[in-house]
Design a protein around this motif. Structure first.
Motif, mmCIF file in Angstrom:
data_model
loop_
_atom_site.group_PDB
_atom_site.id
_atom_site.type_symbol
_atom_site.label_atom_id
_atom_site.label_comp_id
_atom_site.label_asym_id
_atom_site.label_seq_id
_atom_site.Cartn_x
_atom_site.Cartn_y
_atom_site.Cartn_z
ATOM 1 N N PHE A 117 0.968 -1.093 0.237
ATOM 2 C CA PHE A 117 -0.106 -0.229 -0.303
ATOM 3 C C PHE A 117 0.934 1.582 0.099
ATOM 4 O O PHE A 117 1.866 1.247 1.039
ATOM 5 C CB PHE A 117 -0.996 0.126 1.290
ATOM 6 C CG PHE A 117 -2.022 -0.769 0.580
ATOM 7 C CD1 PHE A 117 -3.075 -0.570 -0.036
ATOM 8 C CD2 PHE A 117 -2.444 -2.183 1.655
ATOM 9 C CE1 PHE A 117 -4.383 -1.708 -0.015
ATOM 10 C CE2 PHE A 117 -3.264 -3.038 1.053
ATOM 11 C CZ PHE A 117 -4.259 -2.387 0.771
ATOM 12 N N LYS A 118 0.577 2.846 -1.291
ATOM 13 C CA LYS A 118 1.257 3.205 -1.667
ATOM 14 C C LYS A 118 0.342 4.439 -0.953
ATOM 15 O O LYS A 118 -0.946 4.535 -1.341
ATOM 16 C CB LYS A 118 1.567 3.633 -2.774
ATOM 17 C CG LYS A 118 3.027 2.249 -2.635
ATOM 18 C CD LYS A 118 4.191 2.501 -2.133
ATOM 19 C CE LYS A 118 5.203 1.755 -2.803
ATOM 20 N NZ LYS A 118 6.385 1.565 -2.173
ATOM 21 N N PRO A 119 0.631 5.346 -0.537
ATOM 22 C CA PRO A 119 -0.364 6.477 -0.280
ATOM 23 C C PRO A 119 -0.925 7.247 -1.649
ATOM 24 O O PRO A 119 -0.786 6.916 -2.934
ATOM 25 C CB PRO A 119 0.616 7.818 -0.117
ATOM 26 C CG PRO A 119 1.522 7.144 0.986
ATOM 27 C CD PRO A 119 2.551 6.237 0.264
ATOM 28 N N ASN A 130 -0.074 1.467 -13.783
ATOM 29 C CA ASN A 130 -0.146 0.451 -14.294
ATOM 30 C C ASN A 130 0.155 -0.452 -13.728
ATOM 31 O O ASN A 130 0.683 0.020 -12.252
ATOM 32 C CB ASN A 130 0.802 0.340 -15.526
ATOM 33 C CG ASN A 130 0.634 1.662 -16.798
ATOM 34 O OD1 ASN A 130 -0.024 0.745 -17.817
ATOM 35 N ND2 ASN A 130 1.649 2.229 -16.795
ATOM 36 N N PHE A 131 -0.393 -1.687 -13.454
ATOM 37 C CA PHE A 131 0.027 -3.051 -13.197
ATOM 38 C C PHE A 131 0.179 -4.115 -13.813
ATOM 39 O O PHE A 131 -0.504 -4.402 -14.293
ATOM 40 C CB PHE A 131 -1.182 -3.300 -11.719
ATOM 41 C CG PHE A 131 -2.521 -3.570 -12.092
ATOM 42 C CD1 PHE A 131 -2.761 -4.788 -11.852
ATOM 43 C CD2 PHE A 131 -3.180 -2.630 -12.513
ATOM 44 C CE1 PHE A 131 -4.428 -4.309 -12.303
ATOM 45 C CE2 PHE A 131 -4.459 -2.625 -12.986
ATOM 46 C CZ PHE A 131 -4.933 -4.152 -13.238
ATOM 47 N N SER A 132 0.795 -5.114 -12.953
ATOM 48 C CA SER A 132 1.333 -6.094 -13.577
ATOM 49 C C SER A 132 1.687 -7.888 -12.977
ATOM 50 O O SER A 132 1.581 -7.730 -11.283
ATOM 51 C CB SER A 132 2.148 -6.549 -14.322
ATOM 52 O OG SER A 132 3.428 -6.473 -13.359
ATOM 53 N N GLN A 190 4.246 -12.885 -8.615
ATOM 54 C CA GLN A 190 5.106 -11.783 -8.467
ATOM 55 C C GLN A 190 4.056 -10.288 -8.550
ATOM 56 O O GLN A 190 3.394 -10.708 -9.686
ATOM 57 C CB GLN A 190 6.065 -11.465 -8.618
ATOM 58 C CG GLN A 190 7.137 -12.550 -7.673
ATOM 59 C CD GLN A 190 8.540 -12.313 -8.326
ATOM 60 O OE1 GLN A 190 8.921 -13.015 -9.595
ATOM 61 N NE2 GLN A 190 9.474 -12.215 -7.053
ATOM 62 N N ALA A 191 3.264 -9.072 -7.642
ATOM 63 C CA ALA A 191 2.629 -8.201 -8.700
ATOM 64 C C ALA A 191 3.550 -7.065 -8.367
ATOM 65 O O ALA A 191 3.721 -7.063 -7.665
ATOM 66 C CB ALA A 191 1.036 -8.381 -7.904
ATOM 67 N N SER A 192 3.804 -6.543 -9.765
ATOM 68 C CA SER A 192 3.744 -4.683 -9.469
ATOM 69 C C SER A 192 2.769 -3.640 -10.013
ATOM 70 O O SER A 192 1.649 -3.766 -10.198
ATOM 71 C CB SER A 192 5.298 -4.867 -10.481
ATOM 72 O OG SER A 192 5.631 -6.017 -10.327
ATOM 73 N N VAL A 193 3.428 -2.679 -9.072
ATOM 74 C CA VAL A 193 2.519 -1.058 -9.553
ATOM 75 C C VAL A 193 3.646 -0.527 -9.959
ATOM 76 O O VAL A 193 4.360 -0.274 -9.165
ATOM 77 C CB VAL A 193 1.987 -0.908 -8.397
ATOM 78 C CG1 VAL A 193 1.045 -0.077 -8.865
ATOM 79 C CG2 VAL A 193 0.845 -1.898 -8.166
ATOM 80 N N GLU A 194 3.336 -0.089 -11.569
ATOM 81 C CA GLU A 194 4.273 0.797 -12.238
ATOM 82 C C GLU A 194 5.540 0.072 -12.049
ATOM 83 O O GLU A 194 6.308 0.989 -11.955
ATOM 84 C CB GLU A 194 3.781 2.127 -11.379
ATOM 85 C CG GLU A 194 2.957 2.899 -11.430
ATOM 86 C CD GLU A 194 2.667 3.142 -13.319
ATOM 87 O OE1 GLU A 194 3.342 3.814 -13.777
ATOM 88 O OE2 GLU A 194 1.313 4.131 -13.530
ATOM 89 N N GLU A 196 7.398 -1.461 -9.984
ATOM 90 C CA GLU A 196 7.398 -1.264 -8.798
ATOM 91 C C GLU A 196 7.412 -3.083 -8.311
ATOM 92 O O GLU A 196 5.518 -3.202 -8.044
ATOM 93 C CB GLU A 196 7.507 -0.455 -7.306
ATOM 94 C CG GLU A 196 8.161 -1.126 -6.494
ATOM 95 C CD GLU A 196 7.896 0.535 -5.139
ATOM 96 O OE1 GLU A 196 8.157 0.330 -4.751
ATOM 97 O OE2 GLU A 196 7.136 1.000 -5.366
ATOM 98 N N LEU A 197 7.861 -4.320 -7.822
ATOM 99 C CA LEU A 197 6.964 -5.334 -6.938
ATOM 100 C C LEU A 197 6.715 -5.065 -5.789
ATOM 101 O O LEU A 197 7.760 -4.497 -4.593
ATOM 102 C CB LEU A 197 8.570 -6.316 -7.209
ATOM 103 C CG LEU A 197 8.236 -7.449 -6.921
ATOM 104 C CD1 LEU A 197 7.344 -8.640 -7.103
ATOM 105 C CD2 LEU A 197 9.400 -8.692 -6.378
ATOM 106 N N LEU A 198 5.373 -5.224 -5.363
ATOM 107 C CA LEU A 198 5.310 -4.796 -4.477
ATOM 108 C C LEU A 198 4.469 -6.643 -3.243
ATOM 109 O O LEU A 198 4.537 -6.756 -2.111
ATOM 110 C CB LEU A 198 3.851 -4.188 -4.315
ATOM 111 C CG LEU A 198 4.748 -3.005 -5.452
ATOM 112 C CD1 LEU A 198 3.288 -2.081 -4.651
ATOM 113 C CD2 LEU A 198 5.733 -1.996 -4.198
ATOM 114 N N LEU A 199 4.043 -7.070 -3.738
ATOM 115 C CA LEU A 199 3.544 -8.585 -3.786
ATOM 116 C C LEU A 199 4.236 -9.163 -4.251
ATOM 117 O O LEU A 199 4.304 -9.976 -5.658
ATOM 118 C CB LEU A 199 1.554 -9.012 -4.567
ATOM 119 C CG LEU A 199 0.762 -10.058 -4.268
ATOM 120 C CD1 LEU A 199 0.664 -9.982 -2.506
ATOM 121 C CD2 LEU A 199 0.213 -9.973 -4.535
ATOM 122 N N ASP A 200 4.786 -10.608 -3.208
ATOM 123 C CA ASP A 200 5.287 -11.575 -3.466
ATOM 124 C C ASP A 200 5.056 -12.491 -2.960
ATOM 125 O O ASP A 200 5.687 -12.581 -1.427
ATOM 126 C CB ASP A 200 6.564 -11.132 -3.119
ATOM 127 C CG ASP A 200 7.823 -12.255 -4.173
ATOM 128 O OD1 ASP A 200 7.863 -12.976 -4.279
ATOM 129 O OD2 ASP A 200 8.984 -11.737 -4.203
#
Length: 204
Positions: A117-119, A130-132, A190-194, A196-200
């Motif tokens: 989570f990011k502000p 973008n996310f992937s 592994q999931a990323s937003v823009e 950046e890897l955030l979920l792993d």
């Protein structure tokens, strides 16, 4: 704390949106016990042989609201993260045969891993994020919020007509129209937003 999901909310072609957008959003709830945080590995659920993944951006609500206007809705988002909305497809199919609800197919333990989570201030345009998702190193899903049928503010305004939104509530905002599929034990997600890897995490 509520976990709210929206189904069938992305298109592959933006030209499809106008014809699909009826105002009747497909909303469902998931149990708080589905939540998995801090990139903990998840035990493959014993209740299914068809575990279907869907990567989704997750909006966290920052303040209480009811009957929220679309013009104010963005101010109710405090953070944005990423998660997987899991469905036990075989459980869902069995329920549908009897015209039953989605609760068991979406509400089992471990069905909502989230992280990163990011502000909301980190995202200057909520309609261009973008996310992937990659599984075992191979990209399976990618999306941009410009392909949403109902965007963040429309979802919040709609849901808040029916239920009061509270600080900490999570809204899974839908998955890209292509790429959702089945996981097996041992898969590494592994999931990323823009970028950046955030979920792993792994299914163990």
């Amino acid at each position: 704390m509520k976990i709210i999901g929206i189904g069938k909310n992305y298109v592959n072609d933006k030209s499809e949106i106008a014809g699909i957008k009826t105002g009747h959003q497909l909303i469902f709830l998931k149990a708080e016990s589905t939540l998995v945080t801090n990139n903990k590995d998840i035990e493959f659920p014993k209740i299914t042989n068809q575990l279907i993944y869907e990567v989704e951006l997750v909006a966290k609500i920052g303040k209480q609201g009811k009957d929220i206007a679309e013009s104010d809705a963005a101010s109710y988002i405090s953070e944005i993260g990423i998660g997987i909305d899991y469905t036990a497809k075989d459980v869902l199919s069995a329920s549908r045969e009897n015209k039953g609800p989605w609760a068991l197919a979406k509400g089992f333990d471990g069905a909502s891993p989230v992280n990163g989570f990011k502000p909301v201030s980190n995202f200057p345009d909520l309609n261009d994020i973008n996310f992937s998702l990659t599984i075992n190193g191979e990209e399976k899903q990618s999306g941009n919020t410009s392909d949403m049928i109902y965007n963040f503010v429309e979802i919040i305004a709609f849901v808040s007509k029916y239920m009061t939104l509270e600080p900490g509530d999570l809204i899974f905002t839908g998955t890209p129209a292509s790429g959702a599929g089945q996981n097996v034990k041992g898969d590494h997600l592994q999931a990323s937003v823009e970028g950046e890897l955030l979920l792993d995490f792994k299914l163990v």
